[in-house]
Write an enzyme that holds these catalytic residues in place. Structure first.
Site, PDB file in Angstrom:
ATOM      1  NE  ARG A   1     -15.549   7.657  45.728  1.00 40.35           N
ATOM      2  CZ  ARG A   1     -15.013   8.379  44.746  1.00 40.35           C
ATOM      3  NH1 ARG A   1     -14.501   9.574  44.995  1.00 40.35           N
ATOM      4  NH2 ARG A   1     -14.991   7.911  43.511  1.00 40.35           N
TER       5      ARG A   1
ATOM      6  CG  HIS B   1     -15.717   5.662  39.325  1.00 41.83           C
ATOM      7  ND1 HIS B   1     -14.580   5.605  38.560  1.00 41.83           N
ATOM      8  CD2 HIS B   1     -15.554   6.726  40.163  1.00 41.83           C
ATOM      9  CE1 HIS B   1     -13.760   6.594  38.911  1.00 41.83           C
ATOM     10  NE2 HIS B   1     -14.316   7.274  39.897  1.00 41.83           N
TER      11      HIS B   1
ATOM     12  CG  HIS C   1     -17.197   8.728  36.823  1.00 41.83           C
ATOM     13  ND1 HIS C   1     -17.437   9.584  35.768  1.00 41.83           N
ATOM     14  CD2 HIS C   1     -16.357   9.388  37.651  1.00 41.83           C
ATOM     15  CE1 HIS C   1     -16.754  10.711  35.960  1.00 41.83           C
ATOM     16  NE2 HIS C   1     -16.099  10.614  37.107  1.00 41.83           N
TER      17      HIS C   1
ATOM     18  NE  ARG D   1     -18.379  11.153  40.731  1.00 42.43           N
ATOM     19  CZ  ARG D   1     -17.124  10.888  41.084  1.00 42.43           C
ATOM     20  NH1 ARG D   1     -16.810   9.711  41.567  1.00 42.43           N
ATOM     21  NH2 ARG D   1     -16.190  11.790  40.956  1.00 42.43           N
TER      22      ARG D   1
ATOM     23  CD  GLU E   1     -12.931  16.429  41.091  1.00 45.08           C
ATOM     24  OE1 GLU E   1     -13.369  15.535  41.833  1.00 45.08           O
ATOM     25  OE2 GLU E   1     -11.884  16.325  40.445  1.00 45.08           O
TER      26      GLU E   1
HETATM   27  C1  SIN Z   1     -13.051  11.924  38.389  1.00 40.90           C
HETATM   28  O1  SIN Z   1     -11.963  12.384  38.103  1.00 40.90           O
HETATM   29  O2  SIN Z   1     -14.097  12.279  37.869  1.00 40.90           O
HETATM   30  C2  SIN Z   1     -13.116  10.833  39.392  1.00 40.90           C
HETATM   31  C3  SIN Z   1     -12.713  11.346  40.699  1.00 40.90           C
HETATM   32  C4  SIN Z   1     -13.324  10.503  41.754  1.00 40.90           C
HETATM   33  O3  SIN Z   1     -13.787   9.401  41.481  1.00 40.90           O
HETATM   34  O4  SIN Z   1     -13.404  10.987  42.881  1.00 40.90           O
END
Ligand code: SIN
Length: 528
Positions: free
Chosen positions: A372, A337, A232, A278, A116
């Site tokens: 985060r 988020h 998000h 993010r 990620e």
């Molecule tokens: C996501 O699945 O994009 C969210 C995961 C997260 O907020 O860490």
């Protein structure tokens, strides 16, 4: 609720991942969990799609994970906490496996790991692609229900802490019908989730309305980093409340962000393009949308026909919104988020009030700083829930508290003069719009002052309405902290102070009293 509930010295407020994990770790110590929704429902944890980050792949290290966490946090992560977070990750993933979580595995039986944004390695354990939150919660709910030492009180929301001589005495709760319940307790753990529902566009359930932060603040507890809210970048833009998430793992698998003209706008903004931190991606998506170019997540090539099986939750959400992600790009918008800020805690979840602990999203441990890292939130919940359990177990008596006397209960009731009425929909709508518009992705002194002024009027109007008053208190503290931080850093972006400022390269701590003083000053300056 069963009227013959037992009185325990430990009460946990909230039944998301942190609350349930804590109760399991405390076993066999008797404990009460109080939760507004039925167990497993109404918790953000159940909706988490991404998974849990843990450095378990050969060649990856907890140190590298900590460094990614520190870098994502934009200069204000507490490094000690980040190292605790990442070094205990593998052990907590093992705990979750032992409670029955079916994490995805490859043919050799090893855990499957995905990548990620802003992670330097593949290190996210998942369940059926995008179902980690739901699957973990399902396993934990069954484990909790099987433990005789865990008493669950469902359908009651904690709204006020009782304190005496600077120590906790218990929690006042109400049912949605207005029935009051006082739970006396020597030790209370707030594990009540985040604040997303204070915003008009959010991925969080309506229960994430920040009441626990206000409860703590009213009891004199210090909060930390409250200005830092994470948006998000890719909520599905389909006019639903809450907004469904299109997990970042899709971008991890190669999905791209495009505008109406098909231009990949992230490629020119950051070397990591769609996998940039993010906050950067969220601001870019926001700009594309408000400048009319539109923002879409294009999964057609990268995910293609595997969508339905690899990302079943997102696929279903798209189909429910009339979108076919196999044949068209998904319209996306940023949504509130996660709250990096919260109740200030130390490395064992202790707050600044005797007898009060906090863990999960409601706490601010300093692990996330200004931004985060993906899939560190469920991780933080289990790491610090386990540490709170360790701390509580050190000096718990293992016994039930003496049976409450009727007289005590009535005295408590007399002290609670606050009305619990149906929340005022129109004013909640206005509060959420104000938060989105002025305390959202882009902020400025002018906008924050405007928001503060109106939120203060609403708070005055609803001062006798505990739910409204709690929500507005938290909304105002976030707004005030955002106004005080005159710089841009991570998730906090000021259009009037575009750059980070070395003077502000530290966390922020605030009490309700300090917040009220700062609010009065800001509003007076504006009048002058
Ligand atoms: C996501 O699945 O994009 C969210 C995961 C997260 O907020 O860490």
């Amino acid at each position: 609720m069963n009227s013959d509930w037992k009185q325990h010295e430990i009460v946990i407020v909230g039944a998301g991942l942190a609350g349930l994990f804590l109760a399991l770790k405390l076993s066999p110590i008797p404990v009460t969990i109080v939760t507004s929704a039925p167990l497993g429902k109404g918790a953000s944890s159940s909706w988490a799609q991404g998974g849990i980050a843990a450095a378990i792949e050969t060649g990856d290290t907890a140190f590298a994970h900590a460094m990614d966490t520190i870098n994502a946090g934009a200069g204000i992560v507490n490094a000690h906490i980040a190292h605790i977070l990442t070094s205990q990750a593998a052990a907590r993933v093992a705990d979750l496996l032992s409670y029955g979580t079916p994490f995805d595995r490859n043919l050799e039986g090893d855990l499957l790991l995905s990548r990620e944004a802003a992670h330097s390695a593949r290190r996210v354990v998942r369940v059926k692609g995008d179902r980690a939150g739901g699957a973990i919660m399902k396993a934990l709910v069954s484990a909790v229900r099987a433990k005789p030492n865990i008493q669950i009180i469902e359908g009651y929301t904690a709204k006020k802490l009782a304190t005496k001589n600077k120590a906790i005495k218990g929690v006042h709760c109400w049912s949605s019908k207005g029935q009051h319940l006082f739970l006396p307790a020597r030790k209370v753990v707030l594990a009540a989730g985040g604040i997303g529902a204070l915003y008009k566009i959010t991925t969080n359930p309506k229960q994430a309305n920040g009441e626990a932060l206000a409860m703590a603040a009213r009891a004199g507890v210090f909060l930390a980093d409250t200005e830092f809210v994470q948006f998000h970048p890719t909520a599905i833009n389909a006019n639903t409340d809450p907004a469904p998430l299109a997990t970042e793992a899709l971008r991890g698998e190669g999905a791209t962000l495009i505008n109406k003209s098909g231009e990949r706008f992230m490629a020119k903004l950051h070397e990591d393009a769609e996998l940039a931190p993010r906050d950067i991606v969220a601001r870019a998506v926001f700009r594309e949308n408000i400048e009319g170019r539109g923002a879409f997540l294009d999964c057609r090539e990268a995910i293609g026909a595997d969508f339905k099986t690899h990302f079943p939750s997102v696929y279903k959400k798209c189909r429910d919104a009339g979108i076919d992600p196999l044949n068209e790009p998904i319209p996306v918008a940023p949504a509130a988020h996660f709250h990096m800020g919260g109740i200030h805690t130390d490395a064992f979840g202790r707050t600044t009030l005797n007898g009060l602990w906090a863990c999960g999203e409601v706490a601010s441990t300093g692990a996330h700083g200004a931004n985060r890292l993906a899939s560190n939130s469920l991780l933080e919940a289990v790491i610090f829930a386990a540490r709170v359990a360790e701390d509580l177990a050190r000096n718990s008596s293992f016994t039930h508290m003496p049976k409450r006397r009727k007289k005590d209960l009535y005295q408590e009731l007399e002290n609670v003069k606050t009305a619990i009425r149906a929340p005022q929909r129109k004013d909640i709508k206005e509060m959420r719009e104000l938060m989105d518009r002025y305390v959202g992705i882009e902020r400025s002194e002018q906008g924050l002052t405007l928001a503060l002024q109106r939120l203060t009027e609403l708070a005055y109007k609803h001062q006798d309405h505990l739910t409204m008053s709690n929500m507005l208190t938290t909304a105002r503290i976030i707004t005030i902290s955002a106004a005080m931080r005159k710089e841009s850093r991570g998730g906090h972006y000021r259009t009037d102070f575009l750059k980070p400022d070395a003077k502000w390269a530290h966390r922020s701590f605030i009490s309700l009293e300090q917040a009220e003083r700062a609010a009065a000053q800001l509003l007076n300056n504006q009048k002058a």
